[in-house]
Scaffold this active site. Structure first.
Site: not given
Ligand code: 13P
Length: 251
Positions: A212, A97, A11, A9, A173, A95
């Site tokens: 992560s 977010e 983002k 992803n 993250g 998601h």
């Molecule tokens: P990270 O791997 O950066 O922690 O993000 C995970 C994520 O939200 C994937 O959709």
């Protein structure tokens, strides 16, 4: 036997030139044949990625889709049918977010899930608890509600053409990863919730872990019985790191 899936992803990251570099890196990877690989670029770069990855067995998906499956008057949105027309195969829905920052609720997530499937896309339903919810001992309740909402709205059978990603919000993250045991406990609960409705669907559905994941911790996570791959954020922006994570999912 479930085939492992590793999905990147991206983002809201990338420019035309950084995306072009990332595509070059992905093209050079020797990927394991027993792992399905997918990337989810920002909408703007989907076409560039599809063209750049032609001939490589990496599927391309979108990070979101509109509530309504078909094109129409909905300013700023992209319909699932348009994503399918562009060549996308999958789409992320729910998601954290988008749930937290944009305020998408369970009903909106169900509608997007249905819109995606009605256009032949595979929805990747993202669910997960916040740090406060985990600390309050509410993890399974929260994840159960998010999953239960889709089951209630659309029926359990929809999971025969979908993927579920468990992403604890506190691990996204942050560099904090759920331990393999913590992740496995939630994955087992997700599968049990589906099995209570339909054992066959539950056995077949792939459950990804996200939060992560890096090359250094991927193999341990993917070694757990109910973890069928990963949804990778930050580490998917580096082709070599992402490739190493894909290899960790192979046998
Ligand atoms: P990270 O791997 O950066 O922690 O993000 C995970 C994520 O939200 C994937 O959709």
């Amino acid at each position: 036997m479930r085939r492992a899936l590793v999905a990147g992803n991206w983002k809201m990251h990338g420019t035309r030139s950084s995306v072009s570099e990332l595509i070059k890196g992905l093209q050079q990877l020797a990927l394991p044949t027993d792992v399905e690989v997918a990337v989810f670029p920002p909408y703007l770069y989907i076409e560039q990625v599809l063209k750049g990855l032609e001939g490589k067995s990496i599927a391309v998906g979108a990070q979101n889709c509109a509530l309504e499956p078909e094109q129409g008057a909905l300013t700023g949105e992209i319909a699932a049918s348009q994503l399918a027309d562009a060549g996308c195969r999958l789409v992320l829905v729910g998601h954290s977010e988008r749930r937290q920052i944009i305020g998408e609720g369970d009903d909106v997530v169900s509608r997007k899930f249905a819109a995606a499937q009605s256009c032949g896309l595979i929805p990747v339903l993202c669910i997960g608890e916040s740090r406060e919810e985990r600390e309050a001992g509410r993890t399974l309740e929260v994840v159960g509600r998010q999953l239960g909402s889709v089951i209630e709205n659309l029926g359990v059978e929809v999971f025969s053409r979908a993927v579920v990603a468990y992403e604890p919000v506190w691990a996204i993250g942050t560099g904090l990863t759920a331990t393999p045991e913590q992740a496995q406990q939630v994955h087992a609960a997700i599968r049990a919730q589906l099995a209570a409705e339909d054992a066959e669907v539950a056995q077949g559905v792939r459950l990804l872990y996200g939060g992560s994941v890096k090359a250094a911790n991927a193999a341990e996570l993917f070694g757990m019985p109910d973890i069928d791959g990963g949804l990778i954020g930050g580490a998917s922006l580096n082709a070599d790191e992402f490739g190493a994570i894909c290899c960790a999912a192979g046998s």
